[in-house]
Write a protein that holds these residues in place. Structure first.
Motif, PDB file in Angstrom:
ATOM      1  N   PRO A 107       0.814  -1.228   0.000  1.00  0.00           N
ATOM      2  CA  PRO A 107       0.000   0.000   0.000  1.00  0.00           C
ATOM      3  C   PRO A 107       0.844   1.273   0.000  1.00  0.00           C
ATOM      4  N   TRP A 108       2.022   1.225   0.610  1.00  0.00           N
ATOM      5  CA  TRP A 108       2.848   2.424   0.658  1.00  0.00           C
ATOM      6  C   TRP A 108       3.596   2.663  -0.657  1.00  0.00           C
ATOM      7  N   GLU A 109       3.403   1.776  -1.634  1.00  0.00           N
ATOM      8  CA  GLU A 109       4.018   1.954  -2.945  1.00  0.00           C
ATOM      9  C   GLU A 109       2.992   2.319  -4.011  1.00  0.00           C
ATOM     10  N   THR A 110       1.814   2.757  -3.616  1.00  0.00           N
ATOM     11  CA  THR A 110       0.813   3.173  -4.603  1.00  0.00           C
ATOM     12  C   THR A 110       1.374   4.313  -5.446  1.00  0.00           C
ATOM     13  N   PRO A 111       1.434   4.170  -6.760  1.00  0.00           N
ATOM     14  CA  PRO A 111       2.027   5.218  -7.589  1.00  0.00           C
ATOM     15  C   PRO A 111       1.192   6.500  -7.571  1.00  0.00           C
ATOM     16  N   PHE A 112       1.863   7.623  -7.682  1.00  0.00           N
ATOM     17  CA  PHE A 112       1.174   8.913  -7.729  1.00  0.00           C
ATOM     18  C   PHE A 112       1.442   9.660  -9.025  1.00  0.00           C
ATOM     19  N   GLY A 113       2.337   9.148  -9.868  1.00  0.00           N
ATOM     20  CA  GLY A 113       2.643   9.855 -11.103  1.00  0.00           C
ATOM     21  C   GLY A 113       3.634   9.093 -11.955  1.00  0.00           C
ATOM     22  N   LYS A 114       4.098   9.763 -12.992  1.00  0.00           N
ATOM     23  CA  LYS A 114       5.053   9.147 -13.911  1.00  0.00           C
ATOM     24  C   LYS A 114       5.845  10.223 -14.634  1.00  0.00           C
ATOM     25  N   VAL A 115       6.995   9.820 -15.148  1.00  0.00           N
ATOM     26  CA  VAL A 115       7.800  10.710 -15.983  1.00  0.00           C
ATOM     27  C   VAL A 115       7.214  10.683 -17.388  1.00  0.00           C
ATOM     28  N   THR A 116       6.884  11.848 -17.913  1.00  0.00           N
ATOM     29  CA  THR A 116       6.259  11.921 -19.233  1.00  0.00           C
ATOM     30  C   THR A 116       7.197  12.477 -20.297  1.00  0.00           C
ATOM     31  N   SER A 117       8.281  13.097 -19.871  1.00  0.00           N
ATOM     32  CA  SER A 117       9.249  13.644 -20.823  1.00  0.00           C
ATOM     33  C   SER A 117      10.623  13.633 -20.161  1.00  0.00           C
ATOM     34  N   GLY A 118      11.641  13.340 -20.948  1.00  0.00           N
ATOM     35  CA  GLY A 118      12.992  13.303 -20.406  1.00  0.00           C
ATOM     36  C   GLY A 118      13.353  11.988 -19.752  1.00  0.00           C
ATOM     37  N   LEU A 119      12.590  10.924 -20.053  1.00  0.00           N
ATOM     38  CA  LEU A 119      12.902   9.623 -19.456  1.00  0.00           C
ATOM     39  C   LEU A 119      14.296   9.158 -19.872  1.00  0.00           C
ATOM     40  N   GLU A 120      14.723   9.560 -21.070  1.00  0.00           N
ATOM     41  CA  GLU A 120      16.065   9.183 -21.508  1.00  0.00           C
ATOM     42  C   GLU A 120      17.135   9.798 -20.603  1.00  0.00           C
ATOM     43  N   ASN A 121      16.844  10.984 -20.040  1.00  0.00           N
ATOM     44  CA  ASN A 121      17.784  11.600 -19.103  1.00  0.00           C
ATOM     45  C   ASN A 121      17.814  10.842 -17.778  1.00  0.00           C
ATOM     46  N   VAL A 122      16.631  10.388 -17.343  1.00  0.00           N
ATOM     47  CA  VAL A 122      16.565   9.578 -16.124  1.00  0.00           C
ATOM     48  C   VAL A 122      17.366   8.284 -16.313  1.00  0.00           C
ATOM     49  N   LYS A 123      17.251   7.699 -17.483  1.00  0.00           N
ATOM     50  CA  LYS A 123      17.973   6.458 -17.762  1.00  0.00           C
ATOM     51  C   LYS A 123      19.474   6.677 -17.865  1.00  0.00           C
ATOM     52  N   ASN A 124      19.872   7.926 -18.080  1.00  0.00           N
ATOM     53  CA  ASN A 124      21.298   8.244 -18.195  1.00  0.00           C
ATOM     54  C   ASN A 124      21.930   8.678 -16.882  1.00  0.00           C
ATOM     55  N   PHE A 125      21.155   8.698 -15.780  1.00  0.00           N
ATOM     56  CA  PHE A 125      21.764   9.042 -14.492  1.00  0.00           C
ATOM     57  C   PHE A 125      22.934   8.083 -14.212  1.00  0.00           C
ATOM     58  N   TYR A 126      23.954   8.606 -13.589  1.00  0.00           N
ATOM     59  CA  TYR A 126      25.151   7.805 -13.337  1.00  0.00           C
ATOM     60  C   TYR A 126      24.843   6.616 -12.421  1.00  0.00           C
ATOM     61  N   LYS A 127      25.253   5.414 -12.876  1.00  0.00           N
ATOM     62  CA  LYS A 127      24.928   4.178 -12.160  1.00  0.00           C
ATOM     63  C   LYS A 127      26.176   3.452 -11.669  1.00  0.00           C
ATOM     64  N   GLY A 128      27.333   4.048 -11.852  1.00  0.00           N
ATOM     65  CA  GLY A 128      28.586   3.347 -11.587  1.00  0.00           C
ATOM     66  C   GLY A 128      28.799   2.917 -10.151  1.00  0.00           C
ATOM     67  N   TYR A 129      28.196   3.616  -9.203  1.00  0.00           N
ATOM     68  CA  TYR A 129      28.379   3.234  -7.804  1.00  0.00           C
ATOM     69  C   TYR A 129      27.492   2.059  -7.406  1.00  0.00           C
ATOM     70  N   GLY A 130      26.442   1.800  -8.160  1.00  0.00           N
ATOM     71  CA  GLY A 130      25.542   0.698  -7.836  1.00  0.00           C
ATOM     72  C   GLY A 130      24.677   1.016  -6.630  1.00  0.00           C
ATOM     73  N   ASP A 131      24.114  -0.034  -6.049  1.00  0.00           N
ATOM     74  CA  ASP A 131      23.219   0.109  -4.903  1.00  0.00           C
ATOM     75  C   ASP A 131      24.025   0.462  -3.653  1.00  0.00           C
ATOM     76  N   MET A 132      23.315   0.734  -2.570  1.00  0.00           N
ATOM     77  CA  MET A 132      23.982   1.001  -1.293  1.00  0.00           C
ATOM     78  C   MET A 132      24.559  -0.306  -0.735  1.00  0.00           C
ATOM     79  N   PRO A 133      25.524  -0.218   0.178  1.00  0.00           N
ATOM     80  CA  PRO A 133      26.089  -1.426   0.789  1.00  0.00           C
ATOM     81  C   PRO A 133      25.003  -2.222   1.526  1.00  0.00           C
TER      82      PRO A 133
END
Length: 336
Positions: free
Chosen positions: A186-212
């Protein structure tokens, strides 16, 4: 199709894992006594601030909209601009909290501190020095009803990151392409979405990976403690928000805005409801059709009175000419 990610670290209160040690012994949750050593008295006041917001008294950030209210949120980021569309009908409590936080500039200049390829981008630890806004961001909101019709999560969907019932506060995530398993709680009920610039979101730097211990990314305790300096010194490649703007759109009765037109005016972007623009254009077109039809109508008959007067004038002229001709003829006869 690639398998969805089953991440052991997704026990969201902002995506913190099950092990408190991953935050250097400091798990930042409102109901944890140790949090007072991190945030001081501000967390003690968070619940009171939230109740104040609900009552509508005081100066705390407040947002109450109709079920059909929507918002367009436009943000500049270090990777390029993105546009998000929030729907109150999807998640009323989530919508109100998210829209208000963006309006108040809470996320401005904050980092996307958890970027996991194919899974999600997480953000929501702001660097504000405004005590009231900080307390508001730490207070929690009730869960909204689950929305099965919005599942599975598609890339670009947005939700809060929570750790259990009624735990949503300020942390949110944007889903990547293998996050379809999210949204079941229930606490993950979506409230919106990215409608433009999703390619920029996909280009966020990922080199550090997840948290420890699942990656080498930043831990949340130091972000709360040290703010932006921790990210900039230890994780300088992470992307971040610059500034954001919000445009709310009130809907009267049923109906959902299908599209939005963004018009540049004096260097600023002004949001126009495309339906309004279309309605105006339709009225103009209708008027043009009427005008064309009128031009095809027969020309009105010439007024009879005017015709009679003109005929009398012509007759008088002709008679006058005849009289002058006869007079000259008689004069000529006399002289001969």
């Amino acid at each position: 199709m690639a398998d969805e990610i089953d991440d052991p670290g997704v026990d969201f209160h902002g995506g913190m894992g099950d092990d408190p040690d991953q935050l250097d012994g400091e798990e930042v949750m409102e109901d944890d006594p140790e949090v007072k050593e991190i945030m001081g008295d501000e967390v003690d006041d968070a619940a009171d601030e939230q109740r104040t917001n609900i009552r509508g008294s005081g100066n705390a950030p407040k947002s109450v909209g109709s079920d059909q209210e929507e918002a367009i949120v436009q943000c500049d980021t270090s990777a390029g601009p993105i546009t998000m569309h929030f729907y109150r009908s999807w998640s009323p409590h989530g919508y109100d909290r998210a829209t208000t936080l963006f309006e108040k500039g809470y996320f401005d200049h904050s980092h996307f501190f958890r970027v996991v390829e194919h899974f999600l981008v997480q953000f929501g630890i702001g660097y504000t020095t405004d005590k009231e806004l900080k307390a508001f961001s730490l207070s929690t909101i009730p869960d909204d009803p689950k929305r099965p019709e919005l599942l599975p999560f598609k890339e670009g969907m947005m939700s809060f990151a929570g750790s259990g019932p009624n735990s949503r506060s300020s942390q949110m995530f944007i889903a990547y392409d293998r996050a379809g398993g999210l949204g079941q709680s229930p606490w993950e009920t979506p409230f919106g979405k990215v409608t433009s610039g999703l390619e920029n979101v996909k280009n966020f730097y990922k080199g550090y990976g997840d948290m420890p211990p699942w990656g080498k990314g930043p831990q949340q305790g130091p972000i709360h403690n040290r703010g932006a300096s921790y990210i900039e010194s230890d994780f300088p490649l992470l992307d971040k928000f610059e500034t954001c703007s919000v445009q709310r759109m009130n809907q009267s009765g049923a109906g959902v805005i299908k599209d939005v037109i963004v018009i540049k005016q004096s260097g600023a972007e002004v949001i126009k409801d495309a339906n309004v623009v279309k309605n105006v254009a339709a009225e103009i077109k209708k008027a043009n059709v009427v005008n064309k039809a009128e031009t095809k109508e027969e020309v009105p008959s010439f007024p009879f009175t005017t015709l009679l007067i003109l005929s009398s004038i012509v007759l008088s002229v002709l008679l006058g000419l005849g009289y002058m001709r006869n007079k000259k003829k008689k004069k000529y006869n006399k002289t001969t």
